[in-house]
Write a protein that holds these residues in place. Structure first.
Motif, PDB file in Angstrom:
ATOM      1  N   ASP A 271       0.751  -1.199   0.156  1.00 28.99           N
ATOM      2  CA  ASP A 271      -0.029  -0.210   0.100  1.00 28.99           C
ATOM      3  C   ASP A 271       0.714   1.241   0.036  1.00 28.99           C
ATOM      4  O   ASP A 271       0.497   2.252  -0.740  1.00 28.99           O
ATOM      5  CB  ASP A 271      -0.908  -0.083   1.305  1.00 28.99           C
TER       6      ASP A 271
ATOM      7  N   LYS B 100      -8.251  -7.587  -1.565  1.00 24.01           N
ATOM      8  CA  LYS B 100      -8.952  -6.970  -0.560  1.00 24.01           C
ATOM      9  C   LYS B 100      -8.217  -5.230  -0.429  1.00 24.01           C
ATOM     10  O   LYS B 100      -9.326  -4.351  -0.061  1.00 24.01           O
ATOM     11  CB  LYS B 100      -8.697  -7.710   0.869  1.00 24.01           C
ATOM     12  N   LEU B 101      -7.045  -5.226  -0.263  1.00 17.74           N
ATOM     13  CA  LEU B 101      -6.712  -3.878  -0.122  1.00 17.74           C
ATOM     14  C   LEU B 101      -7.117  -3.065  -1.255  1.00 17.74           C
ATOM     15  O   LEU B 101      -7.485  -1.820  -1.224  1.00 17.74           O
ATOM     16  CB  LEU B 101      -5.126  -3.737  -0.324  1.00 17.74           C
TER      17      LEU B 101
ATOM     18  N   GLN C 129      -9.892  -3.343  -3.307  1.00 16.12           N
ATOM     19  CA  GLN C 129     -11.199  -3.142  -3.054  1.00 16.12           C
ATOM     20  C   GLN C 129     -11.218  -2.067  -2.048  1.00 16.12           C
ATOM     21  O   GLN C 129     -12.206  -1.143  -2.253  1.00 16.12           O
ATOM     22  CB  GLN C 129     -12.074  -4.148  -2.671  1.00 16.12           C
ATOM     23  N   ASP C 130     -10.627  -2.122  -0.993  1.00 13.69           N
ATOM     24  CA  ASP C 130     -11.004  -1.105   0.126  1.00 13.69           C
ATOM     25  C   ASP C 130     -10.455   0.445  -0.318  1.00 13.69           C
ATOM     26  O   ASP C 130     -11.046   1.142   0.139  1.00 13.69           O
ATOM     27  CB  ASP C 130     -10.147  -1.396   1.430  1.00 13.69           C
ATOM     28  N   LYS C 131      -9.492   0.268  -1.190  1.00 14.26           N
ATOM     29  CA  LYS C 131      -8.645   1.585  -1.210  1.00 14.26           C
ATOM     30  C   LYS C 131      -9.180   2.351  -2.987  1.00 14.26           C
ATOM     31  O   LYS C 131      -8.867   3.127  -3.172  1.00 14.26           O
ATOM     32  CB  LYS C 131      -7.211   1.660  -1.231  1.00 14.26           C
TER      33      LYS C 131
ATOM     34  N   PHE D  30     -14.735 -10.241  -4.401  1.00 14.67           N
ATOM     35  CA  PHE D  30     -14.520  -8.664  -4.043  1.00 14.67           C
ATOM     36  C   PHE D  30     -15.645  -7.909  -4.846  1.00 14.67           C
ATOM     37  O   PHE D  30     -14.951  -7.277  -6.013  1.00 14.67           O
ATOM     38  CB  PHE D  30     -13.134  -8.391  -4.200  1.00 14.67           C
TER      39      PHE D  30
ATOM     40  N   ASP E 221     -16.441  -5.139  -5.172  1.00 10.77           N
ATOM     41  CA  ASP E 221     -16.077  -3.530  -5.522  1.00 10.77           C
ATOM     42  C   ASP E 221     -14.736  -3.501  -6.276  1.00 10.77           C
ATOM     43  O   ASP E 221     -14.283  -2.154  -6.522  1.00 10.77           O
ATOM     44  CB  ASP E 221     -16.166  -2.565  -4.207  1.00 10.77           C
TER      45      ASP E 221
END
Length: 248
Positions: free
Chosen positions: A24, A95-96, A98-100, A125, A127
């Protein structure tokens, strides 16, 4: 990022969560970077391929993907925190993403595998943004026109993350020679992960992976292809354990 010696290379001593956070940070930094995973087979390739070794030494992040290397690091009194398998790392990266809101490009596979992998990721995931997929033809790495086509294809969509699933050491060499041209923020050498994501190959049960038996599970599923690698070639690691026991 700081690295420590492990046999004939240097690795980042990170656990899974730290590795994802570090990726990240590399994305946020915005300067093209690449991540290499090593296991026993990779270490043996590094020993006999100076160009490949240079690539691993210059990687922005090198992670240990093999329980035997975790044991070896402990025997050499330079322990690493844990094995960070490539397949687990890719799921953490997804996952990162999707979240970011990061975008991903998948390169590699055969016969629709990459698109199937993308479809499965969209289910897991909802999104996630898959910026594109492409399965390069055999011999693409020797074809200048194909290389230009791939670089243009990737740079056109400006992905935050590129997953290169081309096999070792082809994927590492291709990334090293091209990552500044196609401009993804982080390129990850992901090996057979595309086949796992697509459901073409099943992963070993967690208990086998945790006890260093993932290789045996893969051998049982592909004995003809993997016999030489696991029972002839990989035995050579014993010589390297002794050779590099005092490496600083």
């Amino acid at each position: 990022m700081l690295k420590q010696p492990l046999l004939n290379t240097y690795v980042n001593n990170l656990n899974f969560e730290e590795a994802v956070r570090s990726i990240d940070q590399l994305i946020l930094k915005g300067i093209p970077a690449f991540v290499v995973e090593i296991n026993v087979d990779v270490v043996l390739k590094l020993e006999n391929d100076s160009y490949f070794k240079e690539i691993a030494d210059r990687a922005d992040m090198v992670l240990v993907d093999g329980q035997p290397l975790v044991w070896i690091a402990k025997w050499h009194k330079r322990p690493v925190k844990e094995k960070v398998s490539g397949s687990d790392l890719v799921l953490g990266i997804c996952k990162l993403a999707q979240d970011k809101g990061y975008t991903i490009f998948i390169l590699g596979g055969r016969n629709g595998v990459s698109e199937q992998a993308a479809e499965n990721l969209r289910k897991d995931f909802p999104d996630i943004v898959i910026a594109g997929t492409y399965e390069p033809p055999l011999g693409f790495d020797k074809d200048e026109e194909e290389l230009k086509k791939i670089n243009h294809m990737i740079s056109r969509v400006h992905p935050d993350i590129l997953l290169a699933c081309l096999g070792c050491p082809k994927q590492e060499k291709w990334i090293f020679e091209n990552y500044l041209k196609y401009g993804a923020k982080v390129s990850v050498c992901a090996g057979a992960t595309v086949d796992f994501l697509a459901g073409r190959i099943k992963r070993a049960p967690k208990w086998m992976s945790n006890h260093g038996l993932e290789w045996f599970y893969r051998f049982l599923n592909e004995p003809r292809r993997l016999f030489k690698r696991y029972f002839i070639d990989d035995i050579k690691i014993i010589r390297l354990i002794w050779k590099y026991r005092n490496k600083e």
